[in-house]
Design an enzyme around this catalytic site. Structure first.
Site, PDB file in Angstrom:
ATOM      1  N   THR A  12      65.906  74.930  22.357  1.00  0.00           N
ATOM      2  CA  THR A  12      67.207  74.975  21.680  1.00  0.00           C
ATOM      3  C   THR A  12      67.682  76.404  21.449  1.00  0.00           C
ATOM      4  OG1 THR A  12      66.030  74.815  19.592  1.00  0.00           O
ATOM      5  CG2 THR A  12      66.902  72.774  20.475  1.00  0.00           C
ATOM      6  N   SER A 234      64.573  84.961  11.627  1.00  0.00           N
ATOM      7  CA  SER A 234      65.604  84.000  11.991  1.00  0.00           C
ATOM      8  C   SER A 234      66.381  84.526  13.180  1.00  0.00           C
ATOM      9  CB  SER A 234      66.523  83.765  10.796  1.00  0.00           C
ATOM     10  OG  SER A 234      67.836  84.189  11.094  1.00  0.00           O
ATOM     11  N   LYS A 235      66.751  83.597  14.067  1.00  0.00           N
ATOM     12  CA  LYS A 235      67.407  84.064  15.278  1.00  0.00           C
ATOM     13  C   LYS A 235      68.809  84.579  15.007  1.00  0.00           C
ATOM     14  CE  LYS A 235      68.504  79.423  16.897  1.00  0.00           C
ATOM     15  NZ  LYS A 235      68.019  78.358  17.716  1.00  0.00           N
ATOM     16  N   ARG A 236      69.374  84.200  13.872  1.00  0.00           N
ATOM     17  CA  ARG A 236      70.704  84.719  13.568  1.00  0.00           C
ATOM     18  C   ARG A 236      70.648  86.130  12.994  1.00  0.00           C
ATOM     19  NH1 ARG A 236      71.316  79.566  13.451  1.00  0.00           N
ATOM     20  NH2 ARG A 236      69.961  79.345  11.659  1.00  0.00           N
ATOM     21  N   ARG A 237      69.548  86.459  12.315  1.00  0.00           N
ATOM     22  CA  ARG A 237      69.492  87.729  11.604  1.00  0.00           C
ATOM     23  C   ARG A 237      68.588  88.748  12.297  1.00  0.00           C
ATOM     24  NH1 ARG A 237      67.533  85.874   6.549  1.00  0.00           N
ATOM     25  NH2 ARG A 237      65.614  85.777   7.732  1.00  0.00           N
TER      26      ARG A 237
END
Ligand code: GLU
Length: 469
Positions: A12, A234-237
């Site tokens: 994902t 986290s992949k967003r941060r």
């Protein structure tokens, strides 16, 4: 009994460094136990999966040494959908599961308080299957579920605190908890080594194993990987994609060595050790309980050491993707025909001791291949002072007079030019470096000038001199 472990990523997103660490731990454990490593792609979340993420996982694993063809699989969870449904049906038939059509709001309206889990309303109401009817597992009212965990001992969970959780949704599709168990069961998995974030799922999953009539695996929940603020990566941060590190020029050997230190350390005061030592010494039961800090600075330092340890020829080979721009690596600023392999080979040993990641090779050598250097304007302004024009004039004249264009002669010549002005070599060479390379820092200057050659060096110095008029 043959040990069978599995790595079960969901495709994902980019492949996460924490996932790579779990994969390596599974890989080594299987090897040490003479067991089998199974790769299973958990692709049942059709809305979030993409084939390229699966390909990314396979190639990233390959890069860190878990190479295609050397493990069992990849299996795809979606291919086992029939087995997942059959298991849900079996649990229903045996009375271990029941249908429920309650919404969260329904439960809340009944319990009055904040939602604290399902209240068991449909346990004995005999609701049949139907659209919107989820299947819930009937958890035992009494007793405890003891998880045998190689790292955590025996975490024990009170069964009465485990809610009757959903195993198949209202549309009949089994949820992760069940699919994951059924796959582990059908694949004969004996040890589940995975991230700590799954520990809360484990008593539920163990109850499913037992209800399906099988002996649960041995578990090992490895600590989460966190950033410098102790937040879960986290992949967003955070920069979490293994591919991003690969493309920046981290060596696979450095990366996998570093990943194995997240939660464990080899004997003695060592951190950088050959892979064979890690394979020998790693002990799953020695893995720490506390979260593991992914320290990019430390990884960089590691990588620098790995780069310096390469034979020069291997270093030159390793740089090629950044010198040419291949795949996801951006092309360098020069044209392919401007590249000169001999000139690169001449400066490679100097660069090798200075860079921490391979992509840094480009700004260190671009002056050699570009028709004129990329001038860093801030560096120019900082360096070019009142006396710089005259200094460059004298340096050009002195260099023109040189019989032999070699680093040593260049150095002593420029030293003499500086000495006439009472300047140390560092101050004298700064304007020359900016004129020739466009930067204030880089490879040793005189070796660089030797490789660049007389004509190009003098042309650049004269051009800089003209800019100073
Ligand atoms: N697909 C799950 C994940 O990526 C696997 C969990 C497990 O290893 O059991 O988190």
């Amino acid at each position: 009994m043959t040990v069978r472990v599995r790595f079960a990523p969901s495709p994902t997103g980019m492949f996460h460094v924490g996932g790579a660490r779990s994969a390596l731990q599974n890989w080594i454990y299987a090897k040490q136990q003479g067991g089998v490593f199974v790769l299973r792609i958990e692709d049942t979340d059709a809305a979030r999966n993409k084939p390229e993420w699966t390909e990314g996982i396979l190639s990233a694993l390959d890069w860190i040494g878990i190479s295609r063809g050397s493990y069992e699989g990849p299996y795809f969870q979606s291919a086992n959908a029939g087995e997942h449904r059959a298991a849900a049906a079996r649990l229903n038939e045996s009375g271990r599961a029941y249908y429920c059509d309650c919404t969260r709001e329904d439960v809340q309206a009944r319990t009055g308080s904040q939602y604290q889990g399902y209240d068991g309303y449909h346990r004995d109401r005999g609701l049949g299957p139907g659209p919107g009817h989820a299947l819930r597992f009937r958890t035992p009212d009494e007793g405890t579920t003891v998880v045998v965990d190689l790292i955590r001992g025996e975490p024990t969970f009170e069964n009465k605190l485990i809610e009757d959780f959903v195993i198949a949704r209202g549309d009949g599709s089994p949820v992760f908890l069940l699919a994951n168990v059924v796959d582990d069961m059908t694949m004969g998995i004996t040890h589940v080594i995975r991230a700590e974030e799954h520990l809360p799922n484990t008593p539920k999953q163990q109850l499913l194993w037992e209800a399906l009539g099988a002996k649960p695996p041995i578990w090992a929940h490895v600590p989460v990987v966190v950033n410098e603020k102790r937040q879960k990566l986290s992949k967003r941060r955070d920069k979490v994609a293994l591919e991003a590190y690969r493309d920046e020029g981290y060596l696979a050997g450095a990366m996998r060595n570093y990943l194995m230190l997240l939660g464990w350390a080899p004997s003695g005061d060592r951190e950088i050790v050959p892979w064979s030592v890690i394979e020998d010494e790693f002990r799953l039961d020695e893995v720490n309980l506390s979260s593991a800090f992914f320290d990019e600075k430390k990884l960089r330092a590691f990588n620098g050491e790995y780069i310096r340890a390469l034979p020069v020829a291997e270093f030159i080979d390793a740089c090629q993707p950044w010198l040419t721009g291949t795949g996801t690596i951006a092309p360098p600023p020069w044209q392919p025909e401007e590249f000169d392999a001999d000139a690169f080979a001449a400066v490679a040993p100097l660069a090798q001791t200075r860079i921490a990641v391979l992509s840094e090779i480009v700004p260190n050598v671009d002056f050699l291949f570009l028709a004129s250097p990329l001038i860093d304007e801030a560096a120019w302004t900082k360096t070019m002072k009142d006396g710089s024009a005259a200094l460059l004039d004298d340096a050009v004249a002195a260099f023109e007079a040189l019989e032999s264009w070699d680093a040593e002669s260049l150095k002593s010549t420029l030293e003499a030019v500086g000495a006439e002005r009472g300047l140390k070599l560092g101050k004298t060479q700064a304007p020359v470096r900016v004129a020739v390379t466009g930067r204030t820092v880089g490879l040793p200057l005189f070796e660089s000038l030797e490789v660049l050659g007389r004509e190009r060096t003098l042309t650049r110095m004269r051009a800089a001199r003209l800019r100073l008029v």
